[in-house]
Design a protein around this motif. Structure first.
Motif, short mmCIF file in Angstrom:
data_model
loop_
_atom_site.label_atom_id
_atom_site.label_comp_id
_atom_site.label_asym_id
_atom_site.label_seq_id
_atom_site.Cartn_x
_atom_site.Cartn_y
_atom_site.Cartn_z
N ARG A 1 0.89 -1.28 -0.01
CA ARG A 1 -0.01 -0.07 -0.14
C ARG A 1 0.86 1.23 0.05
O ARG A 1 0.51 2.07 -0.63
N PHE A 2 1.70 1.32 0.85
CA PHE A 2 2.79 2.37 0.74
C PHE A 2 4.08 2.02 0.80
O PHE A 2 4.82 1.11 1.38
N ASP B 1 -0.62 6.04 -1.04
CA ASP B 1 -1.16 4.85 -1.55
C ASP B 1 -1.75 5.40 -2.79
O ASP B 1 -1.67 6.66 -3.42
#
Length: 416
Positions: free
Chosen positions: A136-137, A161
């Motif tokens: 996501r990150f 994200d």
């Protein structure tokens, strides 16, 4: 004084029950898990882990990157703690064991110590590192990287994200911004238990992987720019096809990795195509080339060759190209004393074992820069991971955790 004998083992059934209970949080669509970092499911998993730790008599600390530290006191107030840990976050289509085994295995070590009344000179800490997966990150191992001084916290907080939400805002939203300064904790040593995520241990019939080294990594995010155009009405010789550029660069990544054999890998695993319509030639593609090797010279060479070849391809097709490194660490050599403690534990317990190089990145790779560190691996079926079909056996999980118990007790020094 409790001796480190062959009969000193964890409760395998209790460990397995904990793994299955955690797997109920953030269930996937095919039997695995989707508990991505800083989601509501991640917050729920964290709360369950905290409740279990507190029930085991530990106190929970949390730093400003959301890293969780559950502490069991030692007999010497001045002795630095021995850490165990991994991560509770998963891939979008992740398994029930990747990362989670290392966290809940650490909890089971403490529960076993409590059952047997074992006391140690050094405190014991079980850690859940934030955003190990990096899905996501980006990049992976983000919070342990800040802990080890590889990234600044401000930079990490600003990571976005796919929806433009930032790490810092999402950490605050789920309520897990702690009050400890990241990296302020000092460690006597750290051990990380993990599934292998590869096929070697199962193929060799070994119970335990004694991890001596970790591969270095480059993640190169490539933005290829062309021109959106109708797939049916645009002549072939007038197309500026970003998708074609990505395809050729993907093949180049494979060829470059093959040319650096042995002990080198490379692939494209992530891509976003714009506008991602069936009848539109892609005008932009963003993808990430992933190169890994335990040999620094090979790792550097693969990056250099890929960047040069990608530019040649872009120029040939009239495409724009930007390449941004979004993840990197050099090959890792784990601490000899900690590695020996793992090997000694496997031998003491009678488990078959094999020295192994970790093919994946792990939080231990960063922590190794700031404290003596080692990893323990158990097999996984067919080497499959980052997949909901990821599977291990109860016996494999117990054996890996037994080895961690013995390695940690040897390192933390039993006093009663």
């Amino acid at each position: 004084m409790t001796a480190l004998g062959q009969n000193l083992k964890i409760n395998g059934d209790r460990l397995w029950d904990s793994l299955m209970e955690m797997a109920k949080i953030g269930p996937g669509v095919a039997g695995g898990n989707n508990r991505q970092t800083l989601t509501d499911a991640d917050a729920e998993g964290r709360a369950l882990f905290q409740s279990w730790c507190e029930a085991a008599g530990m106190t929970m600390g949390c730093d400003t990157m959301g890293n969780m530290f559950a502490t069991r006191l030692g007999e010497d107030p001045d002795a630095l703690p021995v850490y165990m840990g991994s991560h509770l976050d998963t891939q979008p289509t992740g398994g029930k064991y990747d990362g989670v085994l290392g966290v809940l295995g650490g909890l089971e070590v403490v529960r076993t110590m409590n059952d047997l009344g074992i006391k140690t000179k050094h405190p014991i800490v079980v850690t859940n590192w934030t955003n190990e997966e990096g899905t996501r990150f980006a990049p992976a191992m983000l919070a342990s990287g800040v802990f080890a001084g590889k990234h600044t916290q401000d930079w990490a907080y600003g990571r976005e994200d796919a929806e433009g939400k930032t790490f810092g805002d999402e950490l605050k939203r789920i309520g897990w911004v702690g009050d400890e300064t990241v990296g302020a904790r000092k460690m006597h040593a750290m051990f990380e238990l993990h599934i292998e995520q590869g096929p070697i241990l199962e193929a060799e019939g070994k119970d335990i992987g004694v991890v001596t080294h970790g591969q270095g990594l480059w993640w190169l995010q490539c933005t290829v720019s062309g021109k959106d155009a109708h797939t049916g009405s645009t002549p072939m010789n007038m197309r500026v096809n970003a998708g074609l550029g990505m395809a050729r660069m993907t093949e180049a990544a494979h060829q470059i990795a093959m040319a650096h054999q042995p002990h080198a890998v490379g692939a494209v695993g992530h891509c976003d195509v714009f506008p991602n319509s069936r009848n539109v030639i892609p005008g932009k593609v963003v993808f990430t080339a992933d190169f890994r090797s335990p040999d620094l010279e090979k790792l550097t060479s693969m990056r250099t060759q890929f960047e040069a070849r990608a530019k040649e391809i872009a120029d040939e097709l009239g495409l724009g190209l930007e390449i941004e490194p979004v993840g990197h660490f050099d090959p890792v050599t784990f601490d000899e004393t900690c590695v020996s403690a793992v090997r000694n534990a496997a031998e003491r317990l009678g488990y078959s074992h094999l020295d192994i190089v970790s093919g994946a990145g792990h939080d231990a790779c960063w922590i190794n820069d700031v404290a003596p560190t080692a990893m323990i691996m158990c097999p996984c079926v067919d080497g499959l991971s980052h997949n909901e079909a990821e599977e291990i056996s109860k016996d494999w999980a117990a054996a890996g955790t037994d080895v961690m118990l013995h390695a940690v007790l040897e390192t933390a020094e039993i006093v009663a």
